[in-house]
Design a protein around this motif. Structure first.
Motif, mmCIF file in Angstrom:
data_model
loop_
_atom_site.group_PDB
_atom_site.id
_atom_site.type_symbol
_atom_site.label_atom_id
_atom_site.label_comp_id
_atom_site.label_asym_id
_atom_site.label_seq_id
_atom_site.Cartn_x
_atom_site.Cartn_y
_atom_site.Cartn_z
ATOM 1 N N ARG A 159 -1.617 -28.103 40.179
ATOM 2 C CA ARG A 159 -1.195 -27.995 38.780
ATOM 3 C C ARG A 159 -2.095 -28.815 37.861
ATOM 4 N N GLU A 163 7.809 -32.631 36.809
ATOM 5 C CA GLU A 163 6.364 -32.797 37.018
ATOM 6 C C GLU A 163 6.067 -34.172 37.595
ATOM 7 N N LEU A 174 -0.039 -19.585 41.739
ATOM 8 C CA LEU A 174 0.890 -18.881 40.845
ATOM 9 C C LEU A 174 1.735 -19.863 40.036
ATOM 10 N N PHE A 175 2.144 -20.966 40.690
ATOM 11 C CA PHE A 175 3.036 -21.939 40.070
ATOM 12 C C PHE A 175 2.349 -22.717 38.950
ATOM 13 N N ARG A 176 1.001 -22.690 38.931
ATOM 14 C CA ARG A 176 0.257 -23.362 37.862
ATOM 15 C C ARG A 176 0.626 -22.798 36.494
ATOM 16 N N GLN A 177 1.006 -21.522 36.475
ATOM 17 C CA GLN A 177 1.286 -20.852 35.204
ATOM 18 C C GLN A 177 2.706 -21.117 34.699
ATOM 19 N N VAL A 178 3.530 -21.771 35.516
ATOM 20 C CA VAL A 178 4.939 -21.993 35.178
ATOM 21 C C VAL A 178 5.110 -23.358 34.528
ATOM 22 N N SER A 179 5.787 -23.408 33.390
ATOM 23 C CA SER A 179 6.075 -24.674 32.716
ATOM 24 C C SER A 179 7.360 -25.273 33.285
ATOM 25 N N ILE A 180 7.297 -26.570 33.614
ATOM 26 C CA ILE A 180 8.481 -27.260 34.134
ATOM 27 C C ILE A 180 8.680 -28.544 33.333
#
Length: 305
Positions: A51, A191, A180-186
């Protein structure tokens, strides 16, 4: 120098803690910890650091360089064996030849290479180390490494089992998920927690190395092990390191690649030696010697590159 000192403090202290615990805890504990890191710890680290890393540039060339390093190490080890045969009119036994070649070609680019890269170069270039390890070292060790081990060992290899081990490798799956998870905001709290869990997993991996080293009791094959260490940790990174600009790899990216190439032999070489009945004592000696040599060679690579 501050980063290097910080790295040495972390490496030595965590490995020493692992060595102490390795002698105190039950025999099966390192095995269970290794399974936990394999299935949970390392995948979390991969997802967390992906990320924060930069995937731009010629990052896909990292696995290609890994294959070059693996093949060059194996070739130089083979040349050394043939040279010894020419000079002394004697050849090491087949299992010993296999362990010599494996120790010269496969490095500890995961459990040891990841924390060293993160400390000395930073998170932005972690993907270079990740691509080098997962798409280079792992496939090389359990591809070409298995073929060589079965060639020099006395046990036939189960290639279906090997292929299955590669396919179900959670690190490879977490690598795909992490992209894929890089594109998801958390949320920032998640984080922060994810990053701390990742660093804890890397700390545990260094302690696991110490636990395994504490069980090493075979050091009498220092001379043959030294030849593999010389090839793996000096010749290969030196020869390929100065060729990296030809591939368009410079700066911090080149530093990451050189550090990965210069890692000591992987614990996977011992696993292959035990699986295919190679020279286990030589594999064990090369592992321990490589960890010691790394303390002296690491500053050299950081200075040269």
């Amino acid at each position: 120098m501050i980063n290097l000192l910080e790295l040495y403090i972390k490496l030595i202290s965590l490995v020493l803690i692992g060595m102490i615990l390795g002698r105190k805890l039950p025999t099966q504990f390192p095995t269970q910890l290794g399974k936990f890191l394999f299935w949970v710890g390392v995948p979390i680290s991969i997802v967390a650091f992906l990320r924060q890393t930069d995937l731009s540039g010629q990052i896909w060339i990292a696995p290609a360089i890994a294959y070059l390093a693996i093949l060059l190490g194996a070739f130089l080890a083979w040349l050394g064996i043939k040279g010894q045969a020419h000079l002394t009119n004697s050849l090491p036994q087949q299992p010993t030849q296999g362990s010599l070649i494996l120790a010269a070609m496969v490095g500890n680019t995961g459990y040891l290479g990841f924390p060293i890269t993160l400390t000395m170069v930073g998170k932005e270039y972690f993907a270079w180390a990740l691509f080098y390890d997962l798409l280079g070292t792992v496939l090389g060790a359990y591809g070409l490494g298995v073929l060589l081990a079965s060639r020099f060992g006395s046990k036939a290899g189960n290639y279906l089992h090997t292929a299955k081990a590669i396919v179900i490798n959670p690190a490879l799956w977490s690598f795909g998920f992490g992209l894929l998870f890089r594109q998801v905001s958390i949320p920032e709290v998640m984080e922060f927690t994810l990053e701390k869990l990742a660093w804890c997993a890397l700390a545990l991996s260094l302690m696991l190395i110490g636990m395994r080293v504490s069980r090493l009791n075979s050091w009498y094959k220092l001379k043959p092990a030294a030849s593999s260490i010389f090839i793996k940790m000096l010749l290969v990174p030196l020869m390929l390191g100065f060729c990296l600009p030809l591939f368009g790899v410079t700066g911090e990216a080149a530093q990451v690649i050189v550090l990965q190439m210069a890692m000591p032999p992987a614990f996977g070489t011992l696993i292959l030696a035990e699986t295919f009945d190679l020279d286990r004592d030589l594999a064990v000696t090369a592992l321990g010697m490589g960890l010691i040599v790394l303390l002296f060679t690491l500053p050299v690579w950081l200075w040269l590159f």
